[in-house]
Write an enzyme that holds these catalytic residues in place. Structure first.
Site, PDB file in Angstrom:
ATOM      1  N   LEU A 120      68.657  82.750  84.384  1.00  0.00           N
ATOM      2  CA  LEU A 120      70.103  82.604  84.504  1.00  0.00           C
ATOM      3  C   LEU A 120      70.557  81.265  83.956  1.00  0.00           C
ATOM      4  O   LEU A 120      69.775  80.317  83.904  1.00  0.00           O
ATOM      5  CB  LEU A 120      70.503  82.693  85.973  1.00  0.00           C
ATOM      6  CG  LEU A 120      70.540  84.104  86.546  1.00  0.00           C
ATOM      7  CD1 LEU A 120      70.737  84.057  88.041  1.00  0.00           C
ATOM      8  CD2 LEU A 120      71.643  84.915  85.896  1.00  0.00           C
ATOM      9  N   LEU A 157      64.609  73.350  94.885  1.00  0.00           N
ATOM     10  CA  LEU A 157      64.888  72.128  94.122  1.00  0.00           C
ATOM     11  C   LEU A 157      64.606  72.338  92.640  1.00  0.00           C
ATOM     12  O   LEU A 157      63.654  73.011  92.269  1.00  0.00           O
ATOM     13  CB  LEU A 157      64.003  70.980  94.612  1.00  0.00           C
ATOM     14  CG  LEU A 157      64.220  70.448  96.019  1.00  0.00           C
ATOM     15  CD1 LEU A 157      63.289  69.269  96.263  1.00  0.00           C
ATOM     16  CD2 LEU A 157      65.660  70.034  96.241  1.00  0.00           C
ATOM     17  N   ALA A 184      70.555  73.059  98.197  1.00  0.00           N
ATOM     18  CA  ALA A 184      71.526  74.041  98.684  1.00  0.00           C
ATOM     19  C   ALA A 184      72.863  74.046  97.960  1.00  0.00           C
ATOM     20  O   ALA A 184      73.739  74.837  98.306  1.00  0.00           O
ATOM     21  CB  ALA A 184      71.789  73.786 100.179  1.00  0.00           C
ATOM     22  N   THR A 226      73.823  74.189  94.456  1.00  0.00           N
ATOM     23  CA  THR A 226      74.117  74.916  93.213  1.00  0.00           C
ATOM     24  C   THR A 226      73.084  76.033  93.031  1.00  0.00           C
ATOM     25  O   THR A 226      72.099  76.117  93.768  1.00  0.00           O
ATOM     26  CB  THR A 226      74.043  73.992  91.971  1.00  0.00           C
ATOM     27  OG1 THR A 226      72.745  73.395  91.923  1.00  0.00           O
ATOM     28  CG2 THR A 226      75.092  72.900  91.994  1.00  0.00           C
ATOM     29  N   TYR A 247      57.639  78.053  78.462  1.00  0.00           N
ATOM     30  CA  TYR A 247      57.858  78.205  79.902  1.00  0.00           C
ATOM     31  C   TYR A 247      56.556  78.491  80.664  1.00  0.00           C
ATOM     32  O   TYR A 247      55.884  77.576  81.107  1.00  0.00           O
ATOM     33  CB  TYR A 247      58.958  79.244  80.219  1.00  0.00           C
ATOM     34  CG  TYR A 247      59.484  78.997  81.611  1.00  0.00           C
ATOM     35  CD1 TYR A 247      60.651  78.286  81.835  1.00  0.00           C
ATOM     36  CD2 TYR A 247      58.731  79.392  82.735  1.00  0.00           C
ATOM     37  CE1 TYR A 247      61.066  77.970  83.119  1.00  0.00           C
ATOM     38  CE2 TYR A 247      59.140  79.077  84.022  1.00  0.00           C
ATOM     39  CZ  TYR A 247      60.317  78.373  84.208  1.00  0.00           C
ATOM     40  OH  TYR A 247      60.704  78.059  85.475  1.00  0.00           O
ATOM     41  N   ASP A 258      67.819  62.103  98.514  1.00  0.00           N
ATOM     42  CA  ASP A 258      66.600  62.511  97.812  1.00  0.00           C
ATOM     43  C   ASP A 258      65.651  63.284  98.741  1.00  0.00           C
ATOM     44  O   ASP A 258      64.992  62.696  99.594  1.00  0.00           O
ATOM     45  CB  ASP A 258      65.910  61.268  97.248  1.00  0.00           C
ATOM     46  CG  ASP A 258      64.659  61.622  96.478  1.00  0.00           C
ATOM     47  OD1 ASP A 258      64.398  62.824  96.270  1.00  0.00           O
ATOM     48  OD2 ASP A 258      63.932  60.685  96.085  1.00  0.00           O
ATOM     49  N   TYR A 275      59.589  81.541  88.096  1.00  0.00           N
ATOM     50  CA  TYR A 275      60.018  82.329  86.938  1.00  0.00           C
ATOM     51  C   TYR A 275      58.797  82.713  86.101  1.00  0.00           C
ATOM     52  O   TYR A 275      57.813  81.971  86.052  1.00  0.00           O
ATOM     53  CB  TYR A 275      61.023  81.530  86.086  1.00  0.00           C
ATOM     54  CG  TYR A 275      61.546  82.328  84.916  1.00  0.00           C
ATOM     55  CD1 TYR A 275      62.330  83.456  85.133  1.00  0.00           C
ATOM     56  CD2 TYR A 275      61.214  81.983  83.602  1.00  0.00           C
ATOM     57  CE1 TYR A 275      62.788  84.218  84.063  1.00  0.00           C
ATOM     58  CE2 TYR A 275      61.678  82.743  82.530  1.00  0.00           C
ATOM     59  CZ  TYR A 275      62.464  83.860  82.776  1.00  0.00           C
ATOM     60  OH  TYR A 275      62.904  84.616  81.720  1.00  0.00           O
TER      61      TYR A 275
END
Ligand code: NAI
Ligand code: NA
Length: 397
Positions: free
Chosen positions: A273, A138, A48, A50, A235, A110, A225
């Site tokens: 981003l 996360l 929560a 960043t 990716y 954690d 993504y």
């Protein structure tokens, strides 16, 4: 003290409390300017502090008036040493939430561990009773498995037989170079799936459900993504892509397990981003700097907060059925993946060199966003002013 950015490779070792606070205030103002969302009322955000998780917490609280519990792993400040940015972001968020009369509590530790899960469950039981939305956001390089103690490390590598080569940019210097990456072995693939796949997400939801802490019709959302052909080898078709495949299929198994309470799990595919995580992936920074240029020219650029505000208002809580693609995923990467955007980025990609990049790419925008992550180069902040690094998070449990 006077706090300045101290760069080491792809990370910044310092963070500025006032800059982080201003970033959070800007995000809150943006959400408020878009009006009320008939959204969730009690929200747990895992990751929560960043990026997309912070934007999810802000949108829940200031778009829908939700009570929020945030879980994250951040470094607290020590005398003469700044905290990590997520610490200051959370302090700023809670300060504004308290002012607005909104419940906000946080747990620092954690999230992969049984201990932090139990602590979170107890807090929900005590303060909220149940939650109606769980955001799973996360991004971590490592995970200690709570049942076996095995430590998994993720890698960012292609999969297959051949060495992958393509262009990349060092965004600090603007130098474009060729990068070659040796493909991952089977163990590295398994490790990456164990860290960034869906197993931990499912553990969280199972434990919340077994404890009776999920409201009737509760929803849970994790982020994924896809991206274009140029980034596919590192990716989507690489180790991290395998983990995202696993995360996406976990959504179906979670939905299955929530049938009796009418709950559902979704994966939302978000836009590329600048975050701490994405800056460390080869090839991606060059792609992002070209993408930003094209999307800004077309007036369709978004940051985390614009993405998540749109996810809530036009997808999750629009009042209509939640639209998904043929694979069952929510898409808010729709503008990034538009044909006109991708055709233009592919054309610029072929042209990109040290000389051309300042003209065809948005390196200044990349650099500014990167510094902003740590609270630096934020408009309106006086960086010459003596600043207290010892900021507390009011609702830290
Ligand atoms: P981020 O690095 O900004 O946020 C990660 C969050 O996870 C932070 O709140 C951090 O404190 C927390 N965290 C990390 N390890 C933890 C642990 N062991 N225990 C508790 N908290 C921990 O990352 P970002 O970019 O917001 O990523 C979130 C999700 O969005 C990831 O699944 C990522 O793959 C996905 N995503 C990212 C995109 C990008 O371009 N940055 C694009 C699309 C999806
Ligand atoms: Na996040």
């Amino acid at each position: 003290m006077i706090i300045e950015p101290r760069m080491r490779g792809f990370i910044c070792l310092t963070a500025h409390p006032t800059g982080c606070e201003q970033n959070v205030i800007n995000q809150i103002e943006y959400v408020k300017s878009k009006g009320t969302i008939e959204g969730p009322k009690k929200v747990l955000v895992i990751g929560a502090s960043t990026g997309f998780g912070l934007a999810s917490r802000i949108t829940s609280a200031f778009g829908s008036g939700a009570a929020t519990i945030g879980v994250f792993f951040e470094k607290p400040p020590a005398p003469g040493k700044t905290a990590s940015p997520g610490w200051y972001n959370t302090a700023a968020f809670e300060k504004q939430a308290i002012k607005a009369g909104l419940y906000a509590k946080s747990i620092n530790g954690d999230a992969f561990s049984d201990e932090i899960k139990q602590k979170t469950l107890e807090l929900i039981k005590k303060d909220l009773g149940q939650v109606d939305l769980v955001i799973y956001s996360l991004a971590s390089p490592k995970r200690t498995h709570p049942k076996t103690g095995v430590v998994y490390s993720s890698v960012l590598k292609p999969i297959g037989d051949s060495i992958f080569s393509n262009k990349t940019v060092d965004f600090h210097t603007g130098i474009v170079s060729e990068v070659s990456i040796v493909p991952a072995n089977e163990e590295e693939i398994e490790n990456t799936v164990a860290v960034m796949g869906g197993e931990d997400w499912e553990m969280w939801i199972n434990e919340l459900k077994e404890a009776g802490l999920l409201a009737e019709g509760a929803e849970t959302v994790a982020y994924s993504y896809i991206g274009p052909a140029v980034t596919e080898p590192v990716y989507r078709k690489g180790t991290i892509g395998r983990a995202k495949d696993h995360l996406e299929s976990t959504a179906f198994s979670i939905t299955n397990s929530l049938k009796d309470i009418g709950g559902k799990a979704f994966v939302s595919v978000n836009k590329a981003l600048v975050t701490q995580a994405s800056s460390a992936i080869p090839v991606i920074p060059l792609y992002i700097s070209l993408l930003y240029k094209v999307m800004k020219q077309k007036g369709i650029h978004e940051g985390c907060i614009e993405q998540i505000q749109r996810l809530f208002s036009e997808r999750l809580y629009s009042g209509n059925e939640i639209p998904v693609d043929p694979e069952g995923r929510i898409r808010i990467d729709d503008w990034e993946m538009r044909d006109d955007v991708q055709t233009e980025v592919a054309r610029l990609w072929a042209e990109a060199t040290d000389e051309s990049l300042p003209l065809i790419g948005d390196l200044p925008g990349y650099k500014r966003d990167f510094l902003n992550l740590f609270g630096f180069d934020v408009a309106g902040v006086d960086y010459g002013k003596d600043t207290d690094e010892m900021v507390e998070i009011p609702g830290l449990v």
